[in-house]
Design a protein around this motif. Structure first.
Motif, short mmCIF file in Angstrom:
data_model
loop_
_atom_site.label_atom_id
_atom_site.label_comp_id
_atom_site.label_asym_id
_atom_site.label_seq_id
_atom_site.Cartn_x
_atom_site.Cartn_y
_atom_site.Cartn_z
N ALA A 18 22.00 95.21 -14.58
CA ALA A 18 21.73 96.64 -14.38
C ALA A 18 22.49 97.16 -13.18
O ALA A 18 22.50 96.52 -12.12
CB ALA A 18 20.23 96.85 -14.19
N GLU A 19 23.14 98.32 -13.39
CA GLU A 19 23.76 99.05 -12.29
C GLU A 19 22.75 100.12 -11.88
O GLU A 19 22.30 100.92 -12.71
CB GLU A 19 25.05 99.72 -12.76
CG GLU A 19 26.12 98.74 -13.15
CD GLU A 19 27.33 99.45 -13.74
OE1 GLU A 19 28.41 99.31 -13.16
OE2 GLU A 19 27.16 100.13 -14.76
N VAL A 20 22.41 100.12 -10.60
CA VAL A 20 21.30 100.95 -10.13
C VAL A 20 21.68 101.65 -8.84
O VAL A 20 22.33 101.06 -7.97
CB VAL A 20 20.05 100.06 -9.88
CG1 VAL A 20 18.89 100.87 -9.34
CG2 VAL A 20 19.65 99.33 -11.16
N HIS A 26 23.97 96.09 -8.07
CA HIS A 26 24.15 95.42 -9.35
C HIS A 26 23.15 94.27 -9.34
O HIS A 26 23.15 93.44 -8.44
CB HIS A 26 25.57 94.88 -9.54
CG HIS A 26 25.76 94.32 -10.90
ND1 HIS A 26 25.40 93.03 -11.23
CD2 HIS A 26 26.22 94.88 -12.04
CE1 HIS A 26 25.64 92.82 -12.51
NE2 HIS A 26 26.14 93.92 -13.02
N LYS A 68 15.12 94.45 -21.61
CA LYS A 68 15.55 95.65 -20.88
C LYS A 68 14.34 96.49 -20.47
O LYS A 68 14.30 97.05 -19.37
CB LYS A 68 16.50 96.49 -21.74
CG LYS A 68 17.88 95.90 -21.89
CD LYS A 68 18.71 96.83 -22.76
CE LYS A 68 20.11 96.36 -22.96
NZ LYS A 68 20.89 97.30 -23.81
N ILE A 84 18.77 103.98 -12.93
CA ILE A 84 19.62 103.06 -13.69
C ILE A 84 20.81 103.83 -14.25
O ILE A 84 20.64 104.81 -14.98
CB ILE A 84 18.81 102.40 -14.84
CG1 ILE A 84 17.64 101.60 -14.27
CG2 ILE A 84 19.72 101.51 -15.68
CD1 ILE A 84 16.64 101.13 -15.31
N VAL A 118 19.59 90.31 -18.26
CA VAL A 118 19.82 91.75 -18.25
C VAL A 118 20.56 92.08 -16.96
O VAL A 118 20.11 91.72 -15.87
CB VAL A 118 18.49 92.55 -18.31
CG1 VAL A 118 18.76 94.05 -18.16
CG2 VAL A 118 17.75 92.27 -19.60
N VAL A 166 12.81 95.16 -17.34
CA VAL A 166 13.59 95.56 -16.18
C VAL A 166 13.34 97.02 -15.84
O VAL A 166 13.14 97.38 -14.68
CB VAL A 166 15.10 95.28 -16.40
CG1 VAL A 166 15.94 95.91 -15.31
CG2 VAL A 166 15.34 93.78 -16.48
N ARG A 167 13.31 97.89 -16.85
CA ARG A 167 13.04 99.32 -16.60
C ARG A 167 11.68 99.50 -15.92
O ARG A 167 11.56 100.26 -14.96
CB ARG A 167 13.06 100.10 -17.92
CG ARG A 167 14.43 100.36 -18.46
CD ARG A 167 14.37 101.26 -19.71
NE ARG A 167 15.63 101.23 -20.40
CZ ARG A 167 15.91 100.49 -21.46
NH1 ARG A 167 14.99 99.70 -22.00
NH2 ARG A 167 17.10 100.53 -22.01
N MET A 194 23.08 99.44 -18.20
CA MET A 194 22.33 98.21 -18.43
C MET A 194 22.89 97.53 -19.66
O MET A 194 23.25 98.19 -20.64
CB MET A 194 20.85 98.55 -18.65
CG MET A 194 19.94 97.36 -18.66
SD MET A 194 18.20 97.80 -18.94
CE MET A 194 17.81 98.75 -17.50
#
Length: 133
Positions: free
Chosen positions: A86-88, A105, A7, A74, A84, A10-11, A77
């Protein structure tokens, strides 16, 4: 790597959009990375499967059109194994003066601390209409 470490990858990746760091985004991908963008390639040239070279061109193009970067906020997640999701929400000002504000997504696959695959879903009509001249 742990789910939390994945995660974090991804962040950090999504944060690079905010700085307009196309090279950093590209360096975050494995050499054999793949990226699939939802939509029909006949309606949206960016749509469909891409190799690392193909998505590199797309990422550099985004940087040219949104020089101030894109705020990738974000909203949610979840991770399992090497994946991973993620909804962004993305927001940025385009060189044509319009505001790009799309919802995404993403499904990321992480390998050895880098992104090996991405599946990207978003509002293709919004993208096409806002980026039109």
């Amino acid at each position: 790597m742990s789910i939390e470490q994945n995660k974090d990858v991804v962040r950090q990746f999504l944060a690079r959009f905010g700085t307009g760091d196309a090279d950093g985004l590209i360096d975050s991908l494995t050499d054999d990375a793949t990226w699939w963008i939802g939509g029909k390639p006949t309606d949206l040239p960016q749509a469909g499967p891409k190799t690392k070279d193909g998505i590199s061109a797309v990422l550099r193009g985004i940087g040219a059109k949104i020089p101030g970067g894109i705020d990738m906020r974000i909203h949610g997640m979840i991770g399992e194994g090497d994946k991973v999701a993620a909804e962004v929400e993305a927001r940025g000002e385009i060189t044509n003066g319009r505001i790009y504000n799309n919802e995404y997504h993403f499904l990321f696959t992480i390998r050895d601390g880098r992104i090996a695959a991405v599946k990207e879903y978003h509002d293709t009509l919004h993208l096409k209409s806002v980026f039109a001249a």
